[in-house]
Structure formats: C-alpha cells, structure tokens
Design an enzyme around this catalytic site. Structure first.
Site, PDB file in Angstrom:
ATOM      1  N   HIS A  51      39.868 -10.797  36.584  1.00 24.50           N
ATOM      2  CA  HIS A  51      39.505 -11.822  35.818  1.00 24.50           C
ATOM      3  C   HIS A  51      38.240 -11.289  35.267  1.00 24.50           C
ATOM      4  O   HIS A  51      37.520 -12.149  34.548  1.00 24.50           O
ATOM      5  CB  HIS A  51      39.410 -13.176  36.459  1.00 24.50           C
ATOM      6  CG  HIS A  51      40.844 -13.789  36.733  1.00 24.50           C
ATOM      7  ND1 HIS A  51      41.466 -13.908  35.746  1.00 24.50           N
ATOM      8  CD2 HIS A  51      41.234 -14.375  37.957  1.00 24.50           C
ATOM      9  CE1 HIS A  51      42.850 -14.482  36.159  1.00 24.50           C
ATOM     10  NE2 HIS A  51      42.519 -14.752  37.349  1.00 24.50           N
ATOM     11  N   ARG A  71      44.770 -16.717  26.064  1.00 22.34           N
ATOM     12  CA  ARG A  71      45.200 -18.049  25.763  1.00 22.34           C
ATOM     13  C   ARG A  71      44.624 -18.884  25.144  1.00 22.34           C
ATOM     14  O   ARG A  71      43.294 -18.860  24.943  1.00 22.34           O
ATOM     15  CB  ARG A  71      45.845 -18.652  27.122  1.00 22.34           C
ATOM     16  CG  ARG A  71      46.839 -19.827  27.023  1.00 22.34           C
ATOM     17  CD  ARG A  71      47.025 -20.262  28.278  1.00 22.34           C
ATOM     18  NE  ARG A  71      48.289 -21.378  28.336  1.00 22.34           N
ATOM     19  CZ  ARG A  71      49.005 -22.012  29.387  1.00 22.34           C
ATOM     20  NH1 ARG A  71      48.474 -21.537  30.657  1.00 22.34           N
ATOM     21  NH2 ARG A  71      49.888 -22.860  29.153  1.00 22.34           N
ATOM     22  N   SER A  79      45.192 -25.591  32.356  1.00 25.76           N
ATOM     23  CA  SER A  79      45.926 -24.694  33.071  1.00 25.76           C
ATOM     24  C   SER A  79      44.925 -24.409  34.391  1.00 25.76           C
ATOM     25  O   SER A  79      45.211 -24.571  35.592  1.00 25.76           O
ATOM     26  CB  SER A  79      46.236 -23.267  32.419  1.00 25.76           C
ATOM     27  OG  SER A  79      46.975 -22.677  33.511  1.00 25.76           O
ATOM     28  N   TYR A 134      48.936 -15.168  24.383  1.00 21.12           N
ATOM     29  CA  TYR A 134      49.967 -15.802  25.210  1.00 21.12           C
ATOM     30  C   TYR A 134      51.029 -16.634  24.734  1.00 21.12           C
ATOM     31  O   TYR A 134      52.395 -16.355  24.724  1.00 21.12           O
ATOM     32  CB  TYR A 134      49.268 -16.803  26.141  1.00 21.12           C
ATOM     33  CG  TYR A 134      50.325 -17.539  27.307  1.00 21.12           C
ATOM     34  CD1 TYR A 134      50.632 -16.923  28.383  1.00 21.12           C
ATOM     35  CD2 TYR A 134      50.315 -18.848  27.005  1.00 21.12           C
ATOM     36  CE1 TYR A 134      51.193 -17.616  29.318  1.00 21.12           C
ATOM     37  CE2 TYR A 134      51.252 -19.725  27.966  1.00 21.12           C
ATOM     38  CZ  TYR A 134      51.660 -18.847  29.213  1.00 21.12           C
ATOM     39  OH  TYR A 134      52.800 -19.579  30.052  1.00 21.12           O
ATOM     40  N   GLY A 204      53.531 -23.605  31.931  1.00 19.49           N
ATOM     41  CA  GLY A 204      53.833 -22.268  31.180  1.00 19.49           C
ATOM     42  C   GLY A 204      54.051 -22.487  29.700  1.00 19.49           C
ATOM     43  O   GLY A 204      54.678 -21.729  29.048  1.00 19.49           O
TER      44      GLY A 204
END
Length: 243
Positions: A51, A71, A79, A134, A204
């Site tokens: 990360h 994303r 999320s 994403y 998701g």
C-alpha cells in the site's frame, strides 16, 4: 504468471485453497516484522503487494514491474471504512473518516498524493508501471486479464486463448467465486492487526458511496480531489450521481 504450473482448471489451485493474501505476501509485513528471510526464499519472479506511496518504494524495485489498482475515491473511502471496522479496532463514524480524508489525513498519506505518484510513474514509464482502474476491471475482467498478461511479458498463446484461459482466470479471481471458498470464510490476515478473511470480500461494487455520503459530502470531496489532480490528466467520473 504461474499459469503453466497452476492452470485455472486445477482443483488444487492456490487461490482455491488459500486466502489471496497467503498467496501474495504483503511487503510491509515482511520488512516491519524483520522477516526479510522469507522474501529471499520466495521463488523468482516474485509477486508482492503493498500500500506504500510510489515515492516510498525501495530503490531495489526500480527495475520491477508495478501494477497499481486505482478505485474511485468515494467508493475507496467507503470500502476502507467497512474494512477497518471489520477488525474490531475501529469505531470512528464514517463522517469522521470522511473529514480526515478531506484534510489529507489517510493511513498512507493524502488520497490524491497516492494516486498521483503511481499515475505520474505510469505515464513516464508505461512499460514498467501499469495503472488500472477498478471500475474498468469490473466492467471487462477478461480484457484486463489479457492486458495484465501482456504487461508482465507472458501473453496468452493461441492455444491458451482457444482453451478459454483468460475467461477462466477472470472467473476464478472474481469476488463472487473467492467469497464462496472455505479459505475466505474463516481465518484472519495481518501481522499486527488481525482482519477476518471475510472482510476482503464485502461487495466489490461500483457506486456504493451513495449509501454513505450526502450530496454535499460527495460534491466536496469531488472538488478537493479534482483540484489536487488538476493538470495531471487523471480524472474521475462518478458512475452514480446525486442531484
């Protein structure tokens, strides 16, 4: 990368019996826990996850290929909030996490800084840094699998295409398929904080932010991120909008 050894049809494929985090080591855990020996023991080519901000990556990774998955920021925040809560160590209301994010206070630095680091690297060295969205991966996972294979230097052969390898791999790696596996229904992941395996497979989906943000919140963070990314060529369009 290892489909010759583990074809997607293999009932004993690692992704069918292990949590993905057991298949791909988390780089921060290896170094922070003094487990560099485990890194050295991994077979080549090594596949790791991280990360970390691009600028913080070890110099030894300069010649390594990097795949960054981006994303949409609002969905990412939602999320992350659910994921952190799943460990039981985090009880901050979403509105508080949102405020921190708007101020640039995020576990790995400001959202926009993290995005810009990898985006800039991908435009400067597209042969070494692949920037994936994403939302586009969800819309066309099979094409993404092909794109990944080409980027990593292992494109699918005509025989593999005829056998349906790209579609089989995309299906095996889908959140619905992974969520139903026993390995992802029990157990925990994490070196210092334990996160239940189930926490990695919540929804998701695209656009869940509308269930957590007011129109004002959405407009605020869109404006902040848009301003910070201005001139970079990186932009976001919310799939679901509020009046």
């Amino acid at each position: 990368m290892a489909r010759a050894k583990y074809p997607p049809s293999d009932a004993n494929h690692p992704l069918r019996r292990l949590n993905p985090h057991e298949c791909v080591p988390f780089m921060e855990n290896l170094f922070s826990a003094g487990q560099e020996a485990k890194l050295e023991a991994l077979p080549s080519p090594r596949l790791l996850q991280t990360h970390m901000h691009y600028s913080m990556l070890p110099r030894s990774l300069a010649d390594c290929k990097i795949v960054f998955v981006c994303r949409e920021p609002k969905d990412m925040l939602v999320s992350m909030w659910h994921f952190l809560k799943s460990a039981g160590y985090f009880s901050l209301p979403f509105s508080d996490l949102f405020e921190l994010a708007c101020q640039g206070q995020n576990p790995y630095g400001p959202i926009w800084g993290h995005l810009l680091g990898y985006w800039t690297a991908s435009t400067a060295r597209p042969e070494m840094v692949l920037f994936l969205r994403y939302e586009e991966m969800l819309a066309d996972p099979v094409s993404t699998v092909r794109q990944l294979a080409r980027f990593l230097g292992v494109p699918f052969t005509a025989a593999e295409e005829a056998a349906g390898f790209p579609a089989d791999i995309a299906e095996m790696c889908s959140i619905d398929a992974l969520r139903d596996l026993d390995a992802n229904k029990t157990g925990n992941a994490g070196m210092f904080f334990k996160f239940p395996h189930q926490a990695f497979f919540r929804q998701g989906v695209v656009g869940d932010w509308v269930n957590h943000m007011t129109p004002e919140m959405a407009r605020r963070i869109d404006a902040i991120v848009g301003d910070k990314l201005h001139g970079s060529g990186l932009t976001f369009t919310s799939v679901r909008t509020l009046a």
